[in-house]
Every structure is written in C-alpha cells, then in structure tokens.
Scaffold this motif. Structure first.
Motif, PDB file in Angstrom:
ATOM      1  N   GLY A   1      10.626 -10.291  -6.152  1.00  8.91           N
ATOM      2  CA  GLY A   1      11.147 -11.045  -5.017  1.00  8.91           C
ATOM      3  C   GLY A   1      11.082 -10.257  -3.726  1.00  8.91           C
ATOM      4  N   GLU A   2      11.372  -8.948  -3.794  1.00  9.00           N
ATOM      5  CA  GLU A   2      11.326  -8.107  -2.587  1.00  9.00           C
ATOM      6  C   GLU A   2       9.903  -7.947  -2.080  1.00  9.00           C
ATOM      7  OE1 GLU A   2      15.242  -5.310  -3.553  1.00  9.00           O
ATOM      8  OE2 GLU A   2      13.244  -4.703  -4.219  1.00  9.00           O
ATOM      9  N   ARG A   3       8.935  -7.826  -2.986  1.00  9.71           N
ATOM     10  CA  ARG A   3       7.534  -7.720  -2.554  1.00  9.71           C
ATOM     11  C   ARG A   3       7.090  -8.999  -1.847  1.00  9.71           C
ATOM     12  NH1 ARG A   3       6.906  -5.012  -7.601  1.00  9.71           N
ATOM     13  NH2 ARG A   3       5.977  -6.831  -8.623  1.00  9.71           N
ATOM     14  N   HIS A   4       7.526 -10.153  -2.355  1.00 13.29           N
ATOM     15  CA  HIS A   4       7.174 -11.418  -1.708  1.00 13.29           C
ATOM     16  C   HIS A   4       7.852 -11.540  -0.349  1.00 13.29           C
ATOM     17  CE1 HIS A   4       5.686 -12.621  -5.722  1.00 13.29           C
ATOM     18  NE2 HIS A   4       4.949 -13.475  -5.048  1.00 13.29           N
ATOM     19  N   ARG A   5       9.066 -11.039  -0.207  1.00 13.00           N
ATOM     20  CA  ARG A   5       9.756 -11.085   1.093  1.00 13.00           C
ATOM     21  C   ARG A   5       9.060 -10.171   2.110  1.00 13.00           C
ATOM     22  NH1 ARG A   5      15.022 -13.392   0.802  1.00 13.00           N
ATOM     23  NH2 ARG A   5      15.530 -13.999  -1.337  1.00 13.00           N
ATOM     24  N   LEU A   6       8.578  -9.020   1.647  1.00 21.15           N
ATOM     25  CA  LEU A   6       7.814  -8.152   2.551  1.00 21.15           C
ATOM     26  C   LEU A   6       6.507  -8.831   2.964  1.00 21.15           C
ATOM     27  CD1 LEU A   6       8.363  -4.660   0.872  1.00 21.15           C
ATOM     28  CD2 LEU A   6       9.092  -5.339   3.167  1.00 21.15           C
TER      29      LEU A   6
ATOM     30  N   PHE B   1       0.821  -1.203   0.000  1.00 19.04           N
ATOM     31  CA  PHE B   1       0.000   0.000   0.000  1.00 19.04           C
ATOM     32  C   PHE B   1       0.859   1.258   0.000  1.00 19.04           C
ATOM     33  CE2 PHE B   1      -2.609  -3.367   1.695  1.00 19.04           C
ATOM     34  CZ  PHE B   1      -3.818  -3.157   1.080  1.00 19.04           C
ATOM     35  N   ARG B   2       0.255   2.354  -0.410  1.00 15.23           N
ATOM     36  CA  ARG B   2       0.994   3.615  -0.493  1.00 15.23           C
ATOM     37  C   ARG B   2       1.082   4.241   0.896  1.00 15.23           C
ATOM     38  NH1 ARG B   2       1.223   9.011  -1.611  1.00 15.23           N
ATOM     39  NH2 ARG B   2       2.650   9.605  -3.289  1.00 15.23           N
ATOM     40  N   THR B   3       1.943   3.668   1.690  1.00 15.10           N
ATOM     41  CA  THR B   3       2.228   4.170   3.027  1.00 15.10           C
ATOM     42  C   THR B   3       3.670   3.776   3.343  1.00 15.10           C
ATOM     43  OG1 THR B   3       1.524   4.135   5.347  1.00 15.10           O
ATOM     44  CG2 THR B   3       1.253   2.093   4.096  1.00 15.10           C
ATOM     45  N   THR B   4       4.090   3.914   4.579  1.00  9.34           N
ATOM     46  CA  THR B   4       5.480   3.610   4.915  1.00  9.34           C
ATOM     47  C   THR B   4       5.732   2.105   4.910  1.00  9.34           C
ATOM     48  OG1 THR B   4       4.966   3.573   7.269  1.00  9.34           O
ATOM     49  CG2 THR B   4       5.657   5.681   6.331  1.00  9.34           C
ATOM     50  N   ILE B   5       7.030   1.751   4.836  1.00  7.00           N
ATOM     51  CA  ILE B   5       7.395   0.328   4.871  1.00  7.00           C
ATOM     52  C   ILE B   5       6.938  -0.302   6.175  1.00  7.00           C
ATOM     53  CG2 ILE B   5       9.348  -1.257   4.997  1.00  7.00           C
ATOM     54  CD1 ILE B   5      10.817   0.510   3.016  1.00  7.00           C
TER      55      ILE B   5
ATOM     56  N   GLY C   1      14.751   4.790   5.926  1.00 11.67           N
ATOM     57  CA  GLY C   1      14.612   3.509   6.600  1.00 11.67           C
ATOM     58  C   GLY C   1      13.197   2.980   6.580  1.00 11.67           C
ATOM     59  N   LEU C   2      12.682   2.624   7.749  1.00 15.79           N
ATOM     60  CA  LEU C   2      11.330   2.075   7.844  1.00 15.79           C
ATOM     61  C   LEU C   2      10.251   3.100   7.494  1.00 15.79           C
ATOM     62  CD1 LEU C   2      11.529  -0.076  11.110  1.00 15.79           C
ATOM     63  CD2 LEU C   2      11.360  -0.911   8.758  1.00 15.79           C
ATOM     64  N   GLN C   3      10.605   4.373   7.555  1.00 15.96           N
ATOM     65  CA  GLN C   3       9.638   5.430   7.260  1.00 15.96           C
ATOM     66  C   GLN C   3       9.594   5.777   5.772  1.00 15.96           C
ATOM     67  OE1 GLN C   3       7.531   6.382   9.578  1.00 15.96           O
ATOM     68  NE2 GLN C   3       8.620   5.041  11.036  1.00 15.96           N
ATOM     69  N   THR C   4      10.331   5.029   4.958  1.00 12.95           N
ATOM     70  CA  THR C   4      10.309   5.255   3.510  1.00 12.95           C
ATOM     71  C   THR C   4       8.905   4.992   2.966  1.00 12.95           C
ATOM     72  OG1 THR C   4      12.635   4.595   3.316  1.00 12.95           O
ATOM     73  CG2 THR C   4      11.305   4.554   1.301  1.00 12.95           C
ATOM     74  N   MET C   5       8.422   5.932   2.179  1.00 11.42           N
ATOM     75  CA  MET C   5       7.094   5.763   1.571  1.00 11.42           C
ATOM     76  C   MET C   5       7.160   4.768   0.416  1.00 11.42           C
ATOM     77  SD  MET C   5       4.716   7.456   3.110  1.00 11.42           S
ATOM     78  CE  MET C   5       3.457   7.485   1.847  1.00 11.42           C
ATOM     79  N   VAL C   6       6.195   3.882   0.383  1.00 10.27           N
ATOM     80  CA  VAL C   6       6.077   2.910  -0.706  1.00 10.27           C
ATOM     81  C   VAL C   6       5.136   3.497  -1.749  1.00 10.27           C
ATOM     82  CG1 VAL C   6       5.348   0.586  -1.323  1.00 10.27           C
ATOM     83  CG2 VAL C   6       6.442   1.008   0.890  1.00 10.27           C
ATOM     84  N   ASP C   7       5.563   3.482  -3.021  1.00 11.09           N
ATOM     85  CA  ASP C   7       4.674   4.005  -4.057  1.00 11.09           C
ATOM     86  C   ASP C   7       3.533   3.014  -4.291  1.00 11.09           C
ATOM     87  OD1 ASP C   7       6.140   2.038  -5.174  1.00 11.09           O
ATOM     88  OD2 ASP C   7       6.691   3.111  -6.997  1.00 11.09           O
TER      89      ASP C   7
ATOM     90  N   VAL D   1       4.445  -3.610   6.673  1.00  9.81           N
ATOM     91  CA  VAL D   1       4.817  -4.847   7.378  1.00  9.81           C
ATOM     92  C   VAL D   1       3.882  -5.088   8.555  1.00  9.81           C
ATOM     93  CG1 VAL D   1       6.648  -6.036   8.630  1.00  9.81           C
ATOM     94  CG2 VAL D   1       7.211  -4.637   6.632  1.00  9.81           C
ATOM     95  N   ARG D   2       3.479  -4.016   9.237  1.00 15.12           N
ATOM     96  CA  ARG D   2       2.613  -4.147  10.415  1.00 15.12           C
ATOM     97  C   ARG D   2       1.195  -4.587  10.078  1.00 15.12           C
ATOM     98  NH1 ARG D   2       4.466   1.182  13.874  1.00 15.12           N
ATOM     99  NH2 ARG D   2       5.941   0.149  15.281  1.00 15.12           N
ATOM    100  N   LEU D   3       0.881  -4.751   8.814  1.00 18.71           N
ATOM    101  CA  LEU D   3      -0.422  -5.327   8.482  1.00 18.71           C
ATOM    102  C   LEU D   3      -0.560  -6.718   9.088  1.00 18.71           C
ATOM    103  CD1 LEU D   3      -0.915  -4.329   4.740  1.00 18.71           C
ATOM    104  CD2 LEU D   3      -2.181  -3.476   6.700  1.00 18.71           C
ATOM    105  N   GLY D   4       0.572  -7.382   9.294  1.00 20.53           N
ATOM    106  CA  GLY D   4       0.541  -8.703   9.928  1.00 20.53           C
ATOM    107  C   GLY D   4       0.126  -8.632  11.383  1.00 20.53           C
ATOM    108  N   ARG D   5       0.575  -7.578  12.069  1.00 17.13           N
ATOM    109  CA  ARG D   5       0.198  -7.365  13.488  1.00 17.13           C
ATOM    110  C   ARG D   5       0.432  -5.895  13.806  1.00 17.13           C
ATOM    111  NH1 ARG D   5       3.363  -8.367  18.055  1.00 17.13           N
ATOM    112  NH2 ARG D   5       4.748  -9.685  16.795  1.00 17.13           N
TER     113      ARG D   5
END
Length: 585
Positions: A484-489, A430-434, A469-475, A438-442
C-alpha cells in the motif's frame, strides 16, 4: 523452407555494419595504415639489425662505416612500438565508436517496439542480441577485417619487394606465403567455421534456457524438480564444452602446421639469400642475416589469419539477426502536440498483435469524457491491458481510431506523459532517496511540493518519523515499504506530474481487502478533478465510478453506471454476487 541468404546478398542489404564503414572511414583507413606501418617497422628493424650485426662482425673497423644502419635500427626500434600503440588506440577508438552506435541503434529498436518485441522474442534472445551479436560485430573488425587487410597489404608488399631481387623466388614466396594467407584460412573455415557457428547458436540457446528457467525458478522449486533443471542445464553446457574442446584441438593442430610453414619459409629465405648474396665475410654476405631475420616479426602479422577466417561464419548469423529487426525511424522532436481537450474517442477499434492472429479487440467504440471516472472490467486475456496500451499510444490500432483531443494517441510519442499518468500493478521504487523517487513525477519539484503530495496520499507523518526524512535511502525495489505504501508513493509521483488523465492498471492486485479499499479511497479523493481510467478484474470500489464497462473476448459487452447495471443487468448482478462470495444461480 526459408531461403538462407548468401554472404554476398546479406552484406549487400546490410544496414548494421556497412554504414559504419563509411561513417568512420577516416579512422578506419588510419588504423589500417598504422597496422601496416607497425609490421613494416618490425620487419625493417630486424632487416637492419641483421645487416648491422653481419657488417659489424665481419671487420671491427666497419663500426665507423655503418652509421646509417645504426640510425635506421634506432628509428625502426622506436617506431614499431609507437605505431603499434597508436594503431591500437585508433582501431579500438573506431570500434568503440561503431559499437556505441550499434548499441544505441539496438536500444532504439527495442524501445520503439518493446511490446511487440516481447511477443516475438524471448528474454534470452534479447540477451543474445545485446551480448553475443554486438560483441561478435566488434570482433568482426578487431579480429577479422583489420588483421586480414593488413596481412594482405604486407603479402603484396613482400612479393613485390622480393621480385626486385629475384623474380623466381618472388613466385616461390607467392606460393609458400599463399599457404598461410589463403590455404590454412580456407581449411579453418571448412573445418572449424561450422563448429564456431554451432557454438554461437548453442550459447544463444543457453541464454534462452537459463533466463526462461530463472524467471520461473520458483515453480521448479515448488514442484521439487530443481535438480532436474540443473542436470538438464549441465547436460547442455557439457555439449557446449565438448564443442569448445573440438575447436581448440583443431586450432592446436593448425597452429603447429602454421609454425612449421613459417619454419620452412625461414629456411627457404636463408637458403635463397645465401645463394643470392654469396661470400664469406662482408660485402654481399651481410644481406643474408638481414633477409632471414625479417621473417620472424612478420609471423605476428600472418598468424591470426586462420582464426579470423573461421570466425567469419558466425558474423553472418549476427548480422542477419540484427538486420531482421525493424527499422529505426527518427522521431520528430520539433512538433509539439497540444490536444484541444482531454476527451478520448475510440471509433470502431480493432487490434491484433500479429497480422494473422485473432483480434484482441474487435470493433470497439467508446467515448471517455474529461474528468469522467471509468472502470474497465474483464477477465484475464479479455483485452483490458491492450486497450490501456492503445490509450497510452504504445500501440497503433489495426483498424479504426483512438484519439485524445482529436489527435491519434500513437502520434504523441513521449509527449503522452504530459497528458496521461500511469500507476501499475507493482510500482517500482529505485535505490535512491525518497525525495528522488517521488521527483520522478517532476524533477524540478521543490521540497515543499514533495511534502504537499506526500500529505495528500497520507505518507507525510510516516516519512517525517524516519531518521533522515526525505533523504532516507530506499532499498532495492522499495521492499522496506508495504504494498500500500509503494502504491501511495507512486500516486505521489502522479500528483507531482499533474496529468489530466490517470490510468490505474489493476493497482490493488495482491492487497488485502482493507488496504485495497483504503488505497482506492485515497486514489479517488486525490484524483477527483482528473479523468480516471481504472482497469480492474473485480468490483470492490466500483461503486465510486461514474461508469463501468465490461470487455469480453475483445468486445464491449455492457456499459452503464454501477447503480444502473446492478439494478438492470443480470450479468453484472452475477459478477457482483461472485465478487462478494455469494452463490448466484
């Protein structure tokens, strides 16, 4: 041929409109009463103004004798806009409450039967329900029910009021106003009602055509037939515009007749009042202007009736479409289901998407033990994804059973997310921070826990190297990251979710062989202590699984360890050779 229900039958069985008439009946009655008072105040204002002007003009000294009409003129002059404003607030508040509940009910229906819904309806149908049907039901109240009831109340009030002055003129106005209140709306229904219903159907068809072709626009472009699609769509759109123009032409002619009718009514009132209240100056003659001027503000009350009547047919279609949707059942939020263990037991399972269709799965029996690594193979359309949906509890078996820890998976409802996590073919970012992705899981996970799971999936160093870092916005859709990176996330989300069972629904489709193998190694290393159900269509990485099953035409064709099948099963050997690009006769 399917029988079309009559209006009476349709509204008698309606579960989408009638319930809200009772639920918010207090606001409904208040809106209707305020609407009546609005037009009553407008008529009374003109009545008092006409009397006041006539009385004041007859003799200048009368200005001292008309204090009460002056006060009433002020009162009605203030009350008319006040009642109008409050009526708009109340009626729109009522309608917004009603449409809010309608949309919530519709979303619950779509959520409950999302998988079945897609098999029965096109995307354009869903857009039609969300946009056209809900919008039409909103207009049903604002443009049909409210104006019609208010006009009928005024009609009755006017006829009774005139009857006190002259019973014969009351009967005349009963007929003349009846042309506006009943005859013109009836003609509008007969002439334009069918056109408007056809207009709505055409709009829904355009929704379906446009969405279907936009979703497949790449095929139009690649086949160099894009202009053909555009011309075909413009042709359909031109037909709709022609229909719109026919409706507008009739409306303009009807409005001319309507204004002519009001002109005749005004002249009739003026003539009657001149006879009923004769005199040159003062006295009874002061009432002539009062009665004549009262007609003009009442035009606003009766003018919308033909439009309101002709739109009634399209509401019938909307109500029918909504009532044809499945019932919304209340979810039981109190019972918390706790499975005894994580064993999945499938017994004589059969399933089809339609009662008359062929079974997608046929008499399937299977046990999946806790922490077992199971690969489910099969060609496209063999039933693999359907089995995954049954395991997740999104579907219910037609025959047989599928349980998790002794509890049917369909009974878990939303609680299934505590037991089974899913990584799909194309994980969405989603278009929010990294960290938010990731926190969609918990959601309550700490920043330290997020770094831990990112380290487990091999993304910690890469994300630390980003400026924020973790505050990087995802387009949008996470396009800055590789597949591969999307699947790892997505895997990081699952690790935070910490479910005992993980379902991998062909997560490596579209990746190159090297990236695919690296991703599979990461999956199986990080999920070593969990049950893995891996749906795949080819054999790369299958050697890491405890067991492999093959589904063909909805039936279990083979089952065993990868080593056993490769040594003993000829079909598996052929699949293995084909997957390696070898010719195996």
């Amino acid at each position: 041929m399917e029988n079309t229900p009559t209006n009476k039958e349709l509204y008698a069985t309606d579960q989408w409109v009638r319930p809200f008439l009772k639920k918010y009946k207090g606001l409904l009655y208040l809106a209707l009463f305020l609407g009546f008072l609005t037009f009553f105040s407008a008529g009374a204002l003109m009545f008092n103004s006409g009397y006041l002007i006539s009385r004041a003009a007859s003799l200048p000294e009368n200005i001292l004798m008309i204090y009460i009409p002056i006060v009433l003129t002020r009162a009605f002059g203030i009350s008319r806009p006040v009642f109008r404003y409050i009526e708009r607030l109340v009626s729109h508040n009522w309608v917004l409450k009603m449409t809010s509940d309608l949309r919530l009910k519709l979303y619950l229906v779509l959520e409950k039967d999302a998988i079945f819904f897609k098999s029965k309806y096109q995307t354009g149908d869903i857009l039609g329900l969300l946009s056209e049907d809900i919008n039409h039901l909103q207009n049903l109240y604002l443009r049909t029910i409210f104006p019609t009831i208010i006009a009928w109340l005024l009609y009755i009030f006017i006829i009774i009021g005139l009857g006190f002055f002259s019973w014969w003129f009351g009967l005349c106005m009963l007929l003349m106003l009846g042309v506006v209140v009943f005859l013109l709306p009836l003609i509008s229904v007969l002439v334009n009602g069918a056109r408007q219903e056809k207009q709505k159907v055409s709009k829904n068809e355009l929704y379906k055509t446009l969405t279907d072709n936009i979703l497949g626009v790449s095929d139009w472009v690649f086949s160099q037939r894009g202009e053909e699609f555009v011309h075909a769509y413009e042709k359909d759109e031109a037909k709709l515009r022609e229909l719109d123009e026919q409706i507008k032409r009739f409306n303009r002619f009807r409005d001319f007749i309507l204004q002519t009718a009001f002109g005749v009514i005004t002249v009739a009132v003026l003539a009657w009042s001149s006879v009923r209240f004769p005199g040159n100056h003062g006295g009874a003659a002061n009432w002539i202007a009062a009665f004549a001027l009262t007609v003009f503000p009442l035009i606003d009350a009766f003018a919308p009736l033909p439009d309101a009547a002709q739109e009634a047919n399209i509401y019938k279609d909307s109500i029918k479409r909504l009532n044809d949707l499945p019932e919304v059942t209340q979810k039981n939020q109190e019972a918390v289901l706790i499975p005894a263990n994580t064993e999945i037991r499938i017994r004589e399972l059969s399933f089809s998407y339609d009662q008359t269709a062929k079974n997608v799965l046929e008499n399937l029996t299977l046990n999946i033990q806790p922490k077992e690594k199971l690969a489910i193979l099969g060609r496209s359309g063999s039933g693999k994804s359907t089995l995954a949906s049954l395991i997740r509890g999104d579907l219910r078996p037609k025959e047989g059973s599928i349980t998790l820890g002794g509890i049917p998976t369909a009974d878990f409802d939303d609680q299934i997310t505590k037991a089974i996590g899913v990584i799909h073919q194309a994980p969405y970012l989603f278009r929010t921070t990294i960290i938010n992705n990731v926190r969609l899981g918990r959601e309550e996970a700490t920043e330290e826990e997020v770094w831990q799971v990112l380290a487990s999936v091999g993304l910690k160093e890469m994300i630390q190297g980003l400026p924020d870092g973790l505050q990087t916005m995802v387009d949008e859709a996470g396009l800055r990251f590789s597949g591969g990176e999307r699947h790892r996330l997505a895997l990081a989300r699952i690790l935070l979710q910490d479910t005992p069972i993980v379902l991998l629904d062909e997560p490596t489709t579209g990746l190159d062989p090297i990236t695919e193998q690296q991703l599979l190694d990461t999956f199986f290393d990080t999920l070593a202590d969990k049950t893995i159900i891996w749906i795949t269509h080819h054999l790369q990485g299958v050697h890491m699984m405890d067991r492999v099953i093959f589904i063909e035409d909805g039936k279990l064709e083979m089952s065993g360890t990868p080593q056993e099948l490769l040594a003993e099963n000829q079909h598996y050997q052929q699949l293995y050779a084909i997957d390696r690009g070898q010719n195996k006769n």
